[in-house]
Design an enzyme around this catalytic site. Structure first.
Site, PDB file in Angstrom:
ATOM      1  N   GLU A 133      -1.139  -8.690   4.707  1.00 48.77           N
ATOM      2  CA  GLU A 133      -0.759  -8.787   6.177  1.00 48.77           C
ATOM      3  C   GLU A 133      -1.881  -8.522   6.897  1.00 48.77           C
ATOM      4  OE1 GLU A 133      -0.687  -6.267   4.400  1.00 48.77           O
ATOM      5  OE2 GLU A 133      -0.501  -4.229   5.554  1.00 48.77           O
ATOM      6  N   CYS A 140       0.630  -1.079   0.030  1.00 46.63           N
ATOM      7  CA  CYS A 140       0.084   0.156  -0.081  1.00 46.63           C
ATOM      8  C   CYS A 140       0.921   1.341   0.066  1.00 46.63           C
ATOM      9  CB  CYS A 140      -0.969   0.015   1.220  1.00 46.63           C
ATOM     10  SG  CYS A 140      -2.480   0.883   0.861  1.00 46.63           S
ATOM     11  N   HIS A 176      -3.676  -5.431   1.197  1.00 48.23           N
ATOM     12  CA  HIS A 176      -3.076  -5.836   2.416  1.00 48.23           C
ATOM     13  C   HIS A 176      -3.011  -7.281   2.634  1.00 48.23           C
ATOM     14  CE1 HIS A 176      -2.329  -1.653   3.935  1.00 48.23           C
ATOM     15  NE2 HIS A 176      -3.362  -1.371   3.365  1.00 48.23           N
TER      16      HIS A 176
HETATM   17  N1  GLN Z   1      -3.180   1.776   3.735  1.00 47.27           N
HETATM   18  C1  GLN Z   1      -2.471   2.453   3.251  1.00 47.27           C
HETATM   19  O1  GLN Z   1      -1.236   2.339   3.235  1.00 47.27           O
HETATM   20  C2  GLN Z   1      -3.022   3.754   2.276  1.00 47.27           C
HETATM   21  C3  GLN Z   1      -1.806   4.580   1.436  1.00 47.27           C
HETATM   22  C4  GLN Z   1      -2.168   6.101   1.171  1.00 47.27           C
HETATM   23  N2  GLN Z   1      -2.213   6.779   2.572  1.00 47.27           N
HETATM   24  C5  GLN Z   1      -3.434   6.155   0.628  1.00 47.27           C
HETATM   25  O2  GLN Z   1      -4.494   6.468   1.241  1.00 47.27           O
HETATM   26  O3  GLN Z   1      -3.497   5.742  -0.509  1.00 47.27           O
END
Ligand code: GLN
Length: 285
Positions: free
Chosen positions: A231, A102, A229
C-alpha cells in the site's frame, strides 16, 4: 461496490494508505476504530474484506501484534460471550477475505489465523526481532510462489516494495510445519536477491526470515498477510528510482503494490456478479 473495512486505533498508523489503495482499485474503503467493532457498533459482516494495517498497535508491548491479537481472541463483543475472532471465523467461512500488512500480518500470525494449517486458529509460527537487531526501513524485491492459490497474488511474478519493521523475522518452529507450509505454497512471497533467487542474505532478506518468507496465506488463500507494504507503492513515483526507470522506458504510472488490491477487488466483483447471476437464474426458474 466492494466494501473494504480498515481497522485503526491503538497505534495503527497505515490506515490512510490502505484506504487510498482500495479507492484506486475501485472499492469503497471505510476506516473504523477497533473499539467500534469490539463494542458491536460496526459489524464486519457488512463488508467483503477485513483489513489490518501496519503500525505500532499497543506500542509493540509484549511483542508486535500480541496485544491486539489477544483482544480479538478474548475480548467479548456481546453479552453472549462472542469474540471478534468468532466473527472473523464466520466471515472467512462465508468466503470473505482478510488482509494484514506488517503489524497487521503480525496480528494474524500471533492470533493463529496464519498459516492455520490445522484449521483451529492456534499459533503455528511466529514473527520476532529482525536478525540485524535493528529496525529495517528499505526496499526489497519479492517473488510470488507459483504454488500459491491466493487471488491476491494472481498474475504477479515479482514485485518491489518497501519494508519498515523491527519484528519481521518469520520463525517456523519445526520441520513438519515447514514441510506443510511449503507443500501447499502457503509461503506465498519470498525475498529474492539480484539474481532473482530466494535468499537469506542481508539486506535482500531484511530480517532473516525462515524460508526467506515475506508473506503467508492460509490454506484457503482467503487470509493473506505480509511484512512489506504494497500500500506504500501505489504510484510509480513512490519508488526511489522512478526517474531512472522512467528514462529506461518504464512507462506505467501505477506502483507495483496496487496490483494486489486490484486483484482482490476484481475477484470479489467477479464473485458478486456470479452470485447475482445465480440468484437471478433461480428466481427466473
Ligand atoms: N510498519 C509496521 O507495521 C511495523 C510493525 C511493528 N511495529 C514492527 O516494528 O515490527
Amino acid at each position: 461496490m466492494v466494501q473494504a473495512l480498515i481497522l485503526t486505533g491503538f497505534g495503527i498508523n497505515c490506515e490512510e494508505e490502505f484506504a487510498a489503495a482500495y479507492r484506486l482499485a475501485g472499492a469503497e474503503p471505510t476506516i473504523v476504530h477497533l473499539n467500534q467493532v469490539l463494542h458491536g457498533q460496526v459489524s464486519i459482516h457488512d463488508f467483503d474484506i477485513l483489513n489490518f494495517p501496519g503500525g505500532f498497535s499497543f506500542g509493540d508491548d509484549l511483542g508486535s501484534g500480541v496485544v491486539l491479537a489477544n483482544k480479538l481472541r478474548y475480548r467479548q463483543t456481546s453479552a453472549a460471550g462472542r469474540t471478534l475472532l468468532d466473527d472473523i471465523k464466520r466471515f472467512i467461512a462465508d468466503g470473505k477475505f482478510v488482509l494484514g500488512i506488517c503489524n497487521g500480518f503480525q496480528v494474524l500470525v500471533k492470533l493463529g489465523l496464519l498459516p492455520n494449517l490445522g484449521g483451529d486458529v492456534t499459533p503455528e509460527v511466529t514473527l520476532t526481532h529482525n536478525a540485524s537487531g535493528r529496525y529495517e526501513d528499505r526496499w526489497v524485491t519479492l517473488r510470488v510462489n507459483p504454488l500459491s492459490n491466493t487471488p491476491f497474488l494472481k498474475g504477479i511474478d515479482k514485485l518491489e516494495v518497501p519494508v519498515r519493521h523491527g519484528e519481521g523475522r518469520l520463525v517456523v518452529p519445526n520441520d513438519l510445519v515447514r514441510q506443510a507450509i511449503e507443500a501447499s505454497g502457503l509461503n506465498c512471497l519470498s525475498y529474492i536477491d539480484a539474481n532473482g533467487d530466494g535468499t537469506s542474505t542481508y539486506p535482500f532478506n531484511p530480517n532473516g526470515a525462515d524460508l526467506n518468507c515475506a508473506g503467508l496465506t492460509d490454506p484457503t488463500g482467503q487470509v493473506f498477510g505480509l511484512m512489506p507494504h504494497p500500500e506504500a507503492f501505489l504510484s510509480a513515483y513512490n519508488h526511489p528510482d522512478w526517474a531512472r526507470r522512467r528514462r529506461a522506458g518504464w512507462l506505467s504510472e501505477e506502483g507495483e503494490g496496487l496490483q494486489i488490491f486490484q486483484n482482490i477487488v476484481e475477484h470479489l466483483q467477479g464473485s458478486t456478479l456470479l452470485s447475482n447471476e445465480i440468484s437471478r437464474r433461480v428466481s427466473q426458474g
